[in-house]
Design an enzyme around this catalytic site. Sequence first.
Site, PDB file in Angstrom:
ATOM      1  N   ASP A 106      43.704  32.513  53.565  1.00  0.00           N
ATOM      2  CA  ASP A 106      43.020  33.469  52.690  1.00  0.00           C
ATOM      3  C   ASP A 106      42.360  32.762  51.496  1.00  0.00           C
ATOM      4  O   ASP A 106      42.433  33.229  50.368  1.00  0.00           O
ATOM      5  CB  ASP A 106      44.005  34.537  52.200  1.00  0.00           C
ATOM      6  CG  ASP A 106      43.303  35.700  51.497  1.00  0.00           C
ATOM      7  OD1 ASP A 106      42.107  35.935  51.789  1.00  0.00           O
ATOM      8  OD2 ASP A 106      43.934  36.335  50.635  1.00  0.00           O
TER       9      ASP A 106
ATOM     10  N   HIS B  93      39.757  37.244  50.516  1.00  0.00           N
ATOM     11  CA  HIS B  93      39.641  38.710  50.534  1.00  0.00           C
ATOM     12  C   HIS B  93      38.982  39.246  49.256  1.00  0.00           C
ATOM     13  O   HIS B  93      38.554  40.399  49.223  1.00  0.00           O
ATOM     14  CB  HIS B  93      41.012  39.363  50.747  1.00  0.00           C
ATOM     15  CG  HIS B  93      41.931  39.324  49.568  1.00  0.00           C
ATOM     16  ND1 HIS B  93      42.953  38.405  49.444  1.00  0.00           N
ATOM     17  CD2 HIS B  93      41.994  40.092  48.456  1.00  0.00           C
ATOM     18  CE1 HIS B  93      43.621  38.621  48.325  1.00  0.00           C
ATOM     19  NE2 HIS B  93      43.044  39.641  47.704  1.00  0.00           N
TER      20      HIS B  93
ATOM     21  N   SER C 257      44.756  37.999  42.425  1.00  0.00           N
ATOM     22  CA  SER C 257      44.445  37.248  43.646  1.00  0.00           C
ATOM     23  C   SER C 257      43.425  36.153  43.390  1.00  0.00           C
ATOM     24  O   SER C 257      42.367  36.398  42.795  1.00  0.00           O
ATOM     25  CB  SER C 257      43.908  38.198  44.720  1.00  0.00           C
ATOM     26  OG  SER C 257      44.895  39.119  45.115  1.00  0.00           O
TER      27      SER C 257
END
Length: 299
Positions: A172, A142, A251
Amino acid sequence: MRRPALYSSSSSSPPAEVPGQQVQAGPAAGPAPATRFFSLTSPRLLWTALAVMALLLALSLSLALRPQPRKLTQADINAAVLKTLETAQLPSAVAKAYETIRPSVVRVTGYGKSKNGKEDQEYGVGTGVVIVDKGIILTNLHVVQGAQTIKVAFSDGLESTAHIIGAQPENDLAVLQAHKIPDDMIAATMRSTGDLASGDHVLAVGYPFGIGPSASAGVISGLKRTFRSPEGKQEMTNLIQFDAAANPGNSGGPLVTMDGEVVGIVTAILNPNQQRSFVGIAFAVPIENAAAAVGLPPF
């Protein structure tokens, strides 16, 4: 056996005997003087021997009386270690783990075209970790999905563009290849999660809100957790739950042990209030899944 006679040298030869001429005998020559040797009863020899013996005795006594070094005991070693711990400023386990992983952590930025289409506009910042020293980087999908340009910044300040060479949407994960890398590129060491347990200390390193590399420490809160995205579009399983502070920008960053070895890739935080701020619960994809995304064999 008879000893051979000892002769002294003479500078003149005896006069030759003339036939018929009577030679008058001179005074009788005495015996040749004998060479002088030390006698066993000579006082000089006795005193010399006594002096040598006294010297040897003094030397042996000095060696015998010299204090011997004390044998080192375990108590001495323990005392020395304790003294060092009390006086030396040793780095913490967290500091050592951070210094180990820091050269492998990169800032990942995605760019898209602005509304006028003339310039790149930053639309997402995240973190990545180099796992192969030729510039292969793991991050979250993402972070880079939909980006027209991807740029990475290494720990030494070098910046490079990169492109996606692999993806694992169910976890992800994205795999990037940097186009330029530092000469002394250091890849992170990955470690199996097989022996991880709740309570183990871990460290999350990344670029929260673009600031970093930043370190936050905590513990493993649980294993094999399930997380559903706020939009409900995706559910991920077999996650590592941890309580080290993680925020947007973390992230894709590494979750590491106190040895600086990567056990997971930070992927999500729980947002019950929809404010995208840390509330104490974060999740990471186990490194076994991440390694599979790159095609590396499992541990």
